[in-house]
Design a protein around this motif. Structure first.
Motif, mmCIF file in Angstrom:
data_model
loop_
_atom_site.group_PDB
_atom_site.id
_atom_site.type_symbol
_atom_site.label_atom_id
_atom_site.label_comp_id
_atom_site.label_asym_id
_atom_site.label_seq_id
_atom_site.Cartn_x
_atom_site.Cartn_y
_atom_site.Cartn_z
ATOM 1 N N LYS A 1 -65.518 -60.749 51.688
ATOM 2 C CA LYS A 1 -64.327 -61.290 51.581
ATOM 3 C C LYS A 1 -63.801 -61.559 52.936
ATOM 4 C CE LYS A 1 -61.474 -58.889 49.244
ATOM 5 N NZ LYS A 1 -60.676 -57.650 48.649
ATOM 6 N N ALA A 2 -64.015 -61.000 53.934
ATOM 7 C CA ALA A 2 -63.679 -61.476 55.382
ATOM 8 C C ALA A 2 -64.554 -62.626 55.654
ATOM 9 C CB ALA A 2 -64.112 -60.056 56.211
ATOM 10 N N LEU A 3 -65.383 -62.748 55.311
ATOM 11 C CA LEU A 3 -66.790 -64.026 55.675
ATOM 12 C C LEU A 3 -65.861 -65.274 55.055
ATOM 13 C CD1 LEU A 3 -69.325 -65.033 56.757
ATOM 14 C CD2 LEU A 3 -70.395 -64.880 54.671
ATOM 15 N N THR A 4 -65.525 -65.258 53.984
ATOM 16 C CA THR A 4 -64.920 -66.223 53.162
ATOM 17 C C THR A 4 -63.495 -66.687 53.528
ATOM 18 O OG1 THR A 4 -66.431 -65.630 51.126
ATOM 19 C CG2 THR A 4 -64.584 -67.304 50.902
ATOM 20 N N LEU A 5 -62.850 -65.524 53.548
ATOM 21 C CA LEU A 5 -61.364 -65.952 53.933
ATOM 22 C C LEU A 5 -61.044 -66.230 55.289
ATOM 23 C CD1 LEU A 5 -59.451 -63.083 51.916
ATOM 24 C CD2 LEU A 5 -59.841 -65.332 51.258
ATOM 25 N N THR A 6 -61.717 -65.769 56.297
ATOM 26 C CA THR A 6 -61.658 -66.042 57.458
ATOM 27 C C THR A 6 -62.230 -67.598 57.943
ATOM 28 O OG1 THR A 6 -63.621 -64.885 58.349
ATOM 29 C CG2 THR A 6 -61.439 -63.792 58.722
ATOM 30 N N GLY A 7 -63.421 -67.705 57.381
ATOM 31 C CA GLY A 7 -64.104 -68.980 57.449
ATOM 32 C C GLY A 7 -63.357 -70.245 57.108
ATOM 33 N N PHE A 8 -62.783 -69.987 55.751
ATOM 34 C CA PHE A 8 -61.822 -70.974 55.303
ATOM 35 C C PHE A 8 -60.611 -71.428 56.341
ATOM 36 C CE2 PHE A 8 -57.651 -72.036 53.079
ATOM 37 C CZ PHE A 8 -58.250 -73.137 52.434
ATOM 38 N N HIS A 9 -60.022 -70.319 56.780
ATOM 39 C CA HIS A 9 -58.805 -70.496 57.780
ATOM 40 C C HIS A 9 -59.255 -71.140 59.167
ATOM 41 C CE1 HIS A 9 -56.919 -68.228 54.674
ATOM 42 N NE2 HIS A 9 -55.631 -68.762 55.096
ATOM 43 N N TYR A 10 -60.501 -71.130 59.459
ATOM 44 C CA TYR A 10 -60.865 -72.040 61.029
ATOM 45 C C TYR A 10 -62.026 -73.023 60.437
ATOM 46 C CZ TYR A 10 -65.149 -68.890 61.718
ATOM 47 O OH TYR A 10 -66.181 -68.252 61.486
ATOM 48 N N ALA A 11 -62.083 -73.551 59.270
ATOM 49 C CA ALA A 11 -63.009 -74.501 58.868
ATOM 50 C C ALA A 11 -64.217 -74.191 59.345
ATOM 51 C CB ALA A 11 -62.425 -75.743 59.361
ATOM 52 N N SER A 12 -64.894 -73.173 59.100
ATOM 53 C CA SER A 12 -66.264 -72.862 59.578
ATOM 54 C C SER A 12 -67.245 -73.639 59.076
ATOM 55 C CB SER A 12 -66.604 -71.185 59.417
ATOM 56 O OG SER A 12 -66.763 -71.032 57.989
ATOM 57 N N ASP B 1 -49.579 -64.258 51.046
ATOM 58 C CA ASP B 1 -50.365 -63.468 49.871
ATOM 59 C C ASP B 1 -51.333 -62.397 50.356
ATOM 60 O OD1 ASP B 1 -51.507 -62.473 47.698
ATOM 61 O OD2 ASP B 1 -52.037 -64.830 46.981
ATOM 62 N N PRO B 2 -51.041 -61.286 50.280
ATOM 63 C CA PRO B 2 -52.039 -60.078 50.779
ATOM 64 C C PRO B 2 -53.402 -60.196 50.232
ATOM 65 C CG PRO B 2 -50.193 -59.006 49.310
ATOM 66 C CD PRO B 2 -49.862 -60.503 49.728
ATOM 67 N N GLU B 3 -53.335 -60.763 48.944
ATOM 68 C CA GLU B 3 -54.721 -60.731 48.262
ATOM 69 C C GLU B 3 -55.699 -61.631 48.996
ATOM 70 O OE1 GLU B 3 -56.218 -61.045 43.625
ATOM 71 O OE2 GLU B 3 -54.798 -62.675 44.409
ATOM 72 N N ILE B 4 -55.373 -62.551 49.672
ATOM 73 C CA ILE B 4 -56.277 -63.545 50.082
ATOM 74 C C ILE B 4 -55.755 -63.801 51.773
ATOM 75 C CG2 ILE B 4 -56.745 -64.730 48.233
ATOM 76 C CD1 ILE B 4 -54.615 -66.987 48.863
ATOM 77 N N CYS B 5 -55.361 -62.638 52.342
ATOM 78 C CA CYS B 5 -55.179 -62.724 53.811
ATOM 79 C C CYS B 5 -56.219 -62.515 54.517
ATOM 80 C CB CYS B 5 -54.112 -61.649 54.133
ATOM 81 S SG CYS B 5 -53.675 -61.602 55.907
ATOM 82 N N PRO B 6 -56.596 -63.423 55.531
ATOM 83 C CA PRO B 6 -57.918 -63.448 56.091
ATOM 84 C C PRO B 6 -57.780 -62.036 57.300
ATOM 85 C CG PRO B 6 -56.742 -65.309 56.828
ATOM 86 C CD PRO B 6 -55.946 -64.578 55.372
ATOM 87 N N VAL B 7 -56.651 -61.970 57.487
ATOM 88 C CA VAL B 7 -56.627 -60.867 58.786
ATOM 89 C C VAL B 7 -56.608 -59.596 58.275
ATOM 90 C CG1 VAL B 7 -55.056 -60.046 60.581
ATOM 91 C CG2 VAL B 7 -54.853 -62.349 60.028
ATOM 92 N N ARG B 8 -56.105 -59.374 57.108
ATOM 93 C CA ARG B 8 -56.207 -57.777 56.486
ATOM 94 C C ARG B 8 -57.568 -57.867 55.949
ATOM 95 N NH1 ARG B 8 -51.051 -59.797 54.689
ATOM 96 N NH2 ARG B 8 -49.533 -58.389 55.154
ATOM 97 N N ALA B 9 -58.244 -58.947 55.341
ATOM 98 C CA ALA B 9 -59.681 -58.792 55.108
ATOM 99 C C ALA B 9 -60.495 -58.510 56.309
ATOM 100 C CB ALA B 9 -60.174 -59.983 54.350
#
Length: 374
Positions: free
Chosen positions: A198-209, A252-260
């Motif tokens: 979850k962390a890999l996907t959500l954070t990666g999306f938000h910095y265009a990895s 939306d906490p469900e897809i929040c990259p920071v919380r993940a």
């Protein structure tokens, strides 16, 4: 280096016939360097020529150091394609004439692959550019006009393929979207692996990895901020892609990259060896089926993970390692984000052609230049 310079300027050696004192036969690139050193020696003296030659060696070393590994791999693969072409056509490897380059692109599109099929135009374009680099590194002089003629031939033949209804290549990877992110978040199991995914996907999306970006991150490269995360991306290939990307808390906490990210790191600290939480440890770790950490993730393992994660979530078209990068550009544009802000976040040059290409038109209706004009 001292021997090279002295040999180049010693008249007693240069003019001798073949035999014990004759100079060694050099390849074209080495011969060109030797000739350059001789000119320096005649113009500036032996000592200055030696220092200039050492500066050339330094320049070569710097160029090798700053060339990304994947670029080196591309040069190597493309040179093999070029040598295979030369073997088939019985053309000399170290000639880059207009005719040879045009024949090269024609051959690639018609039959260049190992299985006898033609390459996709995008692959042929990559091989052409890399083969030219390989030729020049080997001392072959290629004019800009000759290279342009080959590129024009490639583009014209690619249009012919389209006109004949033939589309080659995989096409652009599907971009990640918010519905897909929600499906992935819900499908991640309540395990260390699930939290990592979850962390890999959500954070990666938000910095265009890209795949190599999370693979290259260390724990210390990701820092908490009152407003979210700051991710120091150091694996980029350009001055634009090396950046500090800021990721804010999501509404939306469900897809929040920071919380993940926070949940993943807390679980990793609780369930894994303490060494994996050190600042110099990989930010994203590989985990086996029993939940044991196996080491840092590499680019290939990140790509496989993204595909597996999207497949598990039932995303209609499975994502690839590039889907997160495409997703930020396309979703950001849909949400009205400024193009410069998207470029800075994702590490593109402002007004980058590739970024503009990633700003996908999902179906051609909602984002249509002619819609609503009359």
């Amino acid at each position: 280096m001292t021997v090279t310079v002295e040999t180049a300027v010693d008249a007693g050696d240069v003019g001798e016939p073949d035999g014990v004192g004759a100079p060694a036969v050099l390849d074209p690139a080495a011969a060109e360097r030797q000739e350059l050193i001789e000119r320096w020696a005649e113009r500036h003296g032996i000592d200055a020529a030696r220092r200039l030659a050492e500066a050339e060696d330094l320049a070569d070393a710097v160029a090798a150091e700053i060339t990304p590994d994947n670029t080196v791999d591309t040069y190597t693969k493309s040179w093999r394609v070029w040598t295979r072409f030369c073997a088939v056509t019985e053309l000399p490897e170290r000639e880059g004439s207009r005719g040879a380059l045009v024949a090269f692109v024609t051959w690639m599109l018609r039959e260049g692959q190992q299985n006898g099929k033609g390459y996709a135009p995008s692959s042929a374009s990559t091989h052409l550019a890399a083969a030219v680099v390989g030729l020049r590194r080997r001392g072959v002089k290629i004019s800009g006009d000759d290279q342009a003629a080959a590129r024009a031939a490639l583009e014209g033949l690619a249009v012919k393929l389209l006109q004949n209804g033939e589309r080659r290549g995989r096409g652009q990877a599907v971009g990640a979207d918010l519905d897909g992110l929600r499906a992935i978040a819900r499908a991640c199991p309540d395990t260390l692996t699930g939290d990592r995914d979850k962390a890999l996907t959500l954070t990666g999306f938000h910095y265009a990895s890209r795949s190599q970006d999370p693979a290259g991150l260390l724990t210390g490269d990701v820092t908490l901020h009152p407003r979210g995360l700051v991710v120091a991306v150091l694996t980029g290939k350009t001055k634009h892609s090396v950046r500090n990307a800021k990721i804010a808390y999501a509404t939306d906490p469900e897809i929040c990259p920071v919380r993940a990210w926070i949940a993943y790191r807390a679980r990793l600290a609780a369930e894994a060896d303490p060494r994996w939480k050190r600042s110099d440890a990989p930010a994203f770790v590989g985990i086996d089926r029993w939940g044991h950490v196996t080491g840092g993730m590499g680019p290939d393992s990140v790509t496989r993970a993204i595909k597996r994660i999207s497949q598990r979530a039932g995303v209609p078209v499975h994502w690839t390692g590039h889907s997160l990068r495409i997703g930020l550009a396309s979703v950001g544009r849909q949400k009205g984000k400024d193009g410069i802000a998207i470029a800075d976040q994702g590490g593109w040059a402002r007004h980058s052609r590739s970024m503009l290409g990633y700003m996908q038109r999902e179906d051609g209706w909602d984002d249509n230049a002619s819609a609503g004009l009359a």
